[in-house]
Design an enzyme around this catalytic site. Structure first.
Site, mmCIF file in Angstrom:
data_model
loop_
_atom_site.group_PDB
_atom_site.id
_atom_site.type_symbol
_atom_site.label_atom_id
_atom_site.label_comp_id
_atom_site.label_asym_id
_atom_site.label_seq_id
_atom_site.Cartn_x
_atom_site.Cartn_y
_atom_site.Cartn_z
ATOM 1 N N PHE A 132 43.544 52.189 10.757
ATOM 2 C CA PHE A 132 43.956 51.152 11.706
ATOM 3 C C PHE A 132 43.930 49.835 10.928
ATOM 4 C CE2 PHE A 132 43.351 47.945 14.951
ATOM 5 C CZ PHE A 132 44.261 48.347 15.916
ATOM 6 N N ASP A 201 34.394 54.349 11.454
ATOM 7 C CA ASP A 201 34.959 53.639 12.599
ATOM 8 C C ASP A 201 35.190 54.686 13.688
ATOM 9 O OD1 ASP A 201 36.717 52.575 14.499
ATOM 10 O OD2 ASP A 201 37.731 51.289 13.042
ATOM 11 N N TYR A 226 36.225 49.579 24.745
ATOM 12 C CA TYR A 226 37.236 49.403 25.787
ATOM 13 C C TYR A 226 38.202 50.582 25.889
ATOM 14 C CZ TYR A 226 39.288 47.272 21.560
ATOM 15 O OH TYR A 226 39.682 47.024 20.286
ATOM 16 N N LYS A 227 38.000 51.603 25.042
ATOM 17 C CA LYS A 227 38.887 52.776 25.118
ATOM 18 C C LYS A 227 38.200 53.841 25.987
ATOM 19 C CE LYS A 227 40.617 51.910 20.415
ATOM 20 N NZ LYS A 227 41.988 51.442 20.651
ATOM 21 N N ARG A 374 52.455 57.908 22.097
ATOM 22 C CA ARG A 374 51.066 58.391 22.167
ATOM 23 C C ARG A 374 50.675 58.630 23.620
ATOM 24 N NH1 ARG A 374 46.683 54.810 19.196
ATOM 25 N NH2 ARG A 374 47.159 53.570 21.023
HETATM 26 C C1 PLP Z 1 40.377 52.485 14.707
HETATM 27 C C2 PLP Z 1 40.343 51.106 15.293
HETATM 28 N N1 PLP Z 1 39.568 50.164 14.729
HETATM 29 C C3 PLP Z 1 39.508 48.910 15.255
HETATM 30 C C4 PLP Z 1 40.238 48.576 16.376
HETATM 31 C C5 PLP Z 1 40.211 47.218 16.985
HETATM 32 O O1 PLP Z 1 39.244 46.373 16.549
HETATM 33 P P1 PLP Z 1 38.869 45.089 17.432
HETATM 34 O O2 PLP Z 1 38.006 45.556 18.554
HETATM 35 O O3 PLP Z 1 38.198 44.189 16.495
HETATM 36 O O4 PLP Z 1 40.137 44.511 17.960
HETATM 37 C C6 PLP Z 1 41.037 49.539 16.993
HETATM 38 C C7 PLP Z 1 41.824 49.184 18.195
HETATM 39 O O5 PLP Z 1 42.652 49.885 18.700
HETATM 40 C C8 PLP Z 1 41.095 50.822 16.425
HETATM 41 O O6 PLP Z 1 41.871 51.762 16.974
#
Ligand code: PLP
Length: 401
Positions: A132, A201, A226-227, A374
């Protein structure tokens, strides 16, 4: 839309699978429009009903009534308290997870700390070439600031870059584009065998399957809430640092929130002991307490059942797509084995337009450039019937092009 016999079969099977679903009762915990098929919980989880009532209390009583007194009545310590609710979802013993800041900021903290902890000579950060983007951007910035080298590699070719110069490897547990789930145990062991530290992550895997950070000896982990955790738009992220590394965790965002005695107003920064040193500034209380309420839905939920249902939903949706789309219409990018998260990604040349039309029809997934549709399956509130309806709507949309 005329329903073909195979489509009827799929709907009947879906209804049967939903009737046998041990998690079906959890849907009532969520505020969802019954006319919407919501398949984007891998981007923004649906709101648990209890969040609105909790926010009413937070705003009216805690903020309006108690005013500043609330800081000493549970607000200041909320980052650690909410971290303890996430800990069991990632296999962490108490005292190792804090909720603060964004995933991006926590990646920055963890990578700088990892470079500072690395023995002399280990001057490289490795990041997944398909990561990401924010992870890659932050890793690049950390490399620049700390003067180490950034290397990229696909997960299948880690060996090509892993070695005696590696300080830390940062990978996404689930690939956000394809939905592929990486083998956390095997990869962590490989990275450790090379003498490097492992940072995961977990944005697309927390709330999807049992994760064993402590058991696997993972060095750092971050993830958003938030997911699949349904914390709400922009809910703060979490950071895991195992107890054994906390004394040496020298993170660069040395704000007063991570100070040993923040209210002493000490001119010198002295890090707190424990996971608190991973904090930075004033916590975003409204989001944090919305997340706290959302996490209560997970109390007593068996992650193995969540995982089983997620595999069933994604497998069934893929089968529906295979059944109702003419062969060769869309390429399934998501692995068909169990090495997948709870999303199904399809490649189609007109993916952007197709998703826009699906959303017009109240089937909400998302689009990732240049050509990926998706569909996310959050087992707490999505059923097999949703999967069948989404596949049929997709077939209808693509048939028109
Ligand atoms: C794998 C991954 N890392 C990081 C993030 C987002 O990071 P942040 O919360 O800093 O916007 C996402 C958001 O979709 C993600 O899918």
């Amino acid at each position: 839309m005329a329903i073909a016999p195979s489509a009827n079969d799929l709907i009947t099977r879906a209804a049967k699978l939903d009737a046998e679903d041990p998690l079906a009762h959890l849907r009532a915990e969520f505020d969802l429009d019954p006319d919407v098929v919501y398949l984007d919980g891998n981007s923004l989880g649906a709101p648990p009903r209890r969040v609105a009532a909790r926010m009413d209390d937070v705003v009216r009583r805690q903020w309006g009534g108690r005013l500043i007194r609330s800081w000493s009545e549970g607000w200041w310590t909320a980052p650690e308290r909410v971290g303890e609710k996430i800990a069991p979802l990632v296999g962490a013993a108490p005292g190792q997870v804090v909720v603060a800041d964004s995933t991006s900021a926590n990646i920055f903290k963890a990578l700088v700390a990892a470079v500072r902890l690395a023995p002399e000579g280990r001057r490289e950060i490795v990041v997944d070439a398909a990561t990401f983007p924010t992870d890659g951007y932050i890793a690049h910035s950390v490399a620049e600031i700390t003067g180490v080298r950034l290397r990229t590699a696909t997960v299948d070719r880690l060996e090509a870059v892993l070695g005696e110069r590696t300080a830390v490897v940062l990978l996404n547990h689930v690939d956000y584009r394809t939905g592929r789930l990486h083998d956390m145990a095997a990869i962590t062991a490989r990275v450790h065998a090379a003498g490097a530290r492992m940072a995961w992550d977990l944005c697309h895997s927390v709330g999807v399957l049992p994760i064993g950070l402590d058991a696997l000896g993972v060095d750092f982990a971050v993830g958003c809430t938030y997911k699949f955790l349904n914390g709400g738009p922009g809910a703060p992220a979490f950071l895991y640092v195992p107890s054994a590394l906390q004394d040496g965790f020298d993170q660069p965002l040395s704000g007063w929130g991570g100070h040993r005695d923040p209210f002493a107003m000490d001119p010198e920064y002295q890090p707190a002991s424990g996971i608190t040193r991973a904090r930075c500034g004033t916590p975003d209380i409204l989001s944090l307490l919305a997340l706290e309420a959302a996490l209560e839905v997970w109390d007593g939920v068996d992650l193995a059942q969540v995982r089983a249902k997620g595999l069933s939903l994604t497998g069934f949706f893929t089968e529906c797509v295979d059944t109702v789309l003419p062969p060769g219409t869309a390429e399934v990018l998501t692995p068909r084995g169990t090495d997948r998260g709870h999303q199904v990604s399809l490649r189609h040349p007109r993916a952007r337009e197709a998703m826009a039309e699906l959303i017009d029809r109240q089937v909400i997934g998302d689009f990732r450039a240049p050509d990926v549709l998706r569909f996310g399956f959050a087992p707490l509130y999505v059923g097999h019937t949703d999967a069948a309806h989404a596949a049929l709507a997709l077939a209808d949309v693509l048939a028109k092009e």
